[in-house]
Design an enzyme around this catalytic site. Structure first.
Site, PDB file in Angstrom:
ATOM      1  N   ASN A 154      54.277 -18.407 -19.491  1.00  0.00           N
ATOM      2  CA  ASN A 154      55.763 -18.675 -19.841  1.00  0.00           C
ATOM      3  C   ASN A 154      56.589 -19.480 -18.515  1.00  0.00           C
ATOM      4  OD1 ASN A 154      55.798 -16.644 -17.884  1.00  0.00           O
ATOM      5  ND2 ASN A 154      57.151 -15.202 -18.809  1.00  0.00           N
ATOM      6  N   GLU A 250      53.491  -9.317  -9.974  1.00  0.00           N
ATOM      7  CA  GLU A 250      54.705  -9.087 -10.758  1.00  0.00           C
ATOM      8  C   GLU A 250      54.355  -9.029 -12.527  1.00  0.00           C
ATOM      9  OE1 GLU A 250      58.088 -12.344 -12.471  1.00  0.00           O
ATOM     10  OE2 GLU A 250      56.788 -13.109 -10.909  1.00  0.00           O
ATOM     11  N   CYS A 284      59.620 -11.514 -18.576  1.00  0.00           N
ATOM     12  CA  CYS A 284      59.305 -10.298 -18.036  1.00  0.00           C
ATOM     13  C   CYS A 284      60.936  -9.715 -17.691  1.00  0.00           C
ATOM     14  CB  CYS A 284      58.679 -10.199 -16.789  1.00  0.00           C
ATOM     15  SG  CYS A 284      59.214 -11.009 -15.470  1.00  0.00           S
TER      16      CYS A 284
END
Length: 475
Positions: A154, A250, A284
């Site tokens: 992304n 992450e 996220c």
């Protein structure tokens, strides 16, 4: 014939025996091929990187920073060219894609400047005994060695740059593994480093099939630090394979927007829609559920609905708000969550429409805790509204999640907002704003299954260095 992209290895552009075709998610257009590296190819990447590290480490911070400033200059110059490819490769709106490149330049420039300010310290002996007072310690930060940076689809340029720059300024060498869908963008970033004159072996790239090199690149004994952004499932696997080596992960999130009855509902709705549907929810830090007090739920839902209906739907080159998801598997997963919610009684406030990998934005009201959508991360343009009776219930539901990345609180009662923030089990809480990344000098981290370690330029530099203390006696 489509373009054959090559990996940067030891200062050279190299193909592998096999390749992987990359297609545009929105149109199916073939964009090019990337090398499918073998384990032997990876060995050479790591061998050349380790060989290059001593000379790179020996440079001053100012000398290393000069390379990063050149990289930033070139990224700014070529932002539109790289952004055009990035937009096609991951179906991201063109303006957002260009913005990603320019933001990456800013991060790299900031990392260069922050690295120059990196300082050690001198400590005098304590008062444990008389002899200790005659001791002095010189405490320095040293690079760890070889950093494996694994970036997600992304933000294939931004979340590569935010790993690479702090690692390099600290004196590490880097091997970048971009996502398969996003690899071309990652290799274009490598071209920028080459033009900037980065020494051979200091920065290299790895592309290939997970089934062949996925575990191998992580388990390899040459790697000293692993910096990964991606799914919690993969992150947990990396954590197990890393053993005693330091990592930064992450991972996923189920970010809550808690809306209290005294909130400015227009402000809340705008931020919620922006946060939930930006890049079709494939972030996220996207707002992934709204916990609203019943007294204002009807009004908030209607304001959000009106804003959702104004979102544009189309292809990335049109700068549409909602574009096709990254692949069919992603769209199928979102559709499964939607169907489960419908079957269990959630009220769809917008039409439920899927065309291929394009899912039109969906707003659900009256989502309950027995629905998968209340707990699972869709990574798509679907927003559930969960009505709560009290602040305590909102906190309880938010904290029941396996994730703990971020949360938002919308209220005009700031003492209450800070009280709630203390109780939320997340890395970051935003007050009267959407959940989001940055600014990049702030710490960025997750609790529970949302990650390990703390990012943000200064914090990333510290994470990718180790302390060495040299102690000597004075007369």
């Amino acid at each position: 014939m489509s373009k054959q992209y090559k990996n940067l290895v030891n200062g050279e552009w190299r193909l592998s025996d096999n390749d992987i075709k990359i297609y545009a998610p929105a149109t199916g257009e073939e964009l090019g091929t990337i090398p499918a590296m073998s384990q032997e190819d990876v060995d050479y990447v790591y061998e050349s990187a380790r060989a290059a590290q001593p000379a790179w480490r020996a440079l001053s911070y100012v000398e290393r920073a000069s390379y990063l400033h050149k990289v930033a200059d070139i990224l700014e110059r070529d932002a539109e060219k790289i952004g055009k490819v990035l937009s096609k490769e991951i179906a991201k709106g063109y303006k957002a894609a260009v913005s990603e490149v320019t933001r990456t330049a800013a991060i790299i420039r900031y990392a260069a400047e922050e690295g120059v300010r990196l300082q050690g310290e001198v400590l005098e002996g304590g008062s444990f005994d008389a002899a200790s007072k005659k001791k002095i310690a010189i405490v320095r930060r040293e690079p760890l060695g070889l950093v494996l940076a694994i970036s997600p689809f992304n933000y294939p340029v931004n979340l590569a740059g935010s790993k690479i720059a702090p690692a390099l300024i600290a004196g590490n060498v880097v091997a970048l593994k971009p996502p398969t869908q996003g690899s071309i963008s990652g290799l274009l970033l490598a071209e920028v480093f080459v033009e900037a004159g980065i020494p051979a072996g200091v920065f290299s790239t790895i592309t290939g099939r997970g089934s062949v090199i996925g575990d191998y690149i992580v388990e390899h004994e040459a790697v000293n630090f692993i910096n990964f952004t991606g799914s919690t499932k993969v992150g947990e696997r990396i954590g197990k394979m890393a053993g005693m080596r330091p990592i930064m992960l992450e991972l996923g999130g189920k970010d809550s927007a808690i809306v209290l009855k005294d909130a400015d509902l227009e402000v809340a709705a705008k931020n919620i829609v922006d946060g939930a549907f930006g890049y079709s929810g494939q972030r996220c830090t996207a707002v992934k559920r709204v916990l609203v007090q019943e007294e204002v739920a009807d009004e908030l839902v209607e304001i959000i609905r009106e804003k959702v209906l104004k979102l544009t739907i189309g292809n990335p080159e049109d700068n549409a708000d909602i574009t096709p998801l990254i692949d069919t598997g992603a769209a199928d997963f979102v559709e499964g969550l939607v169907n489960d919610a419908v079957e269990k009684g959630a009220e769809a406030k917008t039409d439920i429409v899927r065309e291929g990998n394009l899912i039109c934005p969906i707003l659900f009201d009256k989502v309950t805790s027995d629905m998968k959508l209340a707990w699972e991360e869709p990574f798509g343009p679907v927003l559930p509204i969960i009505r709560v009776k009290s602040v305590e219930e909102a906190i309880e539901i938010s904290n029941k999640s396996q994730y703990g990345l971020q949360a938002s609180i919308f209220t005009n009662d700031f003492p209450l907002a800070f009280s709630i923030a203390e109780q939320l089990e997340v890395g970051t809480v935003h007050i009267n704003n959407k959940t989001q990344r940055g600014t990049d000098n702030f710490p960025f981290l997750g609790a529970k299954k949302s990650g390990a370690g703390t990012q943000g330029v200064k914090y990333s530099i510290e994470a990718m260095t180790t302390i060495k203390s040299v102690v000597f006696d004075i007369k």
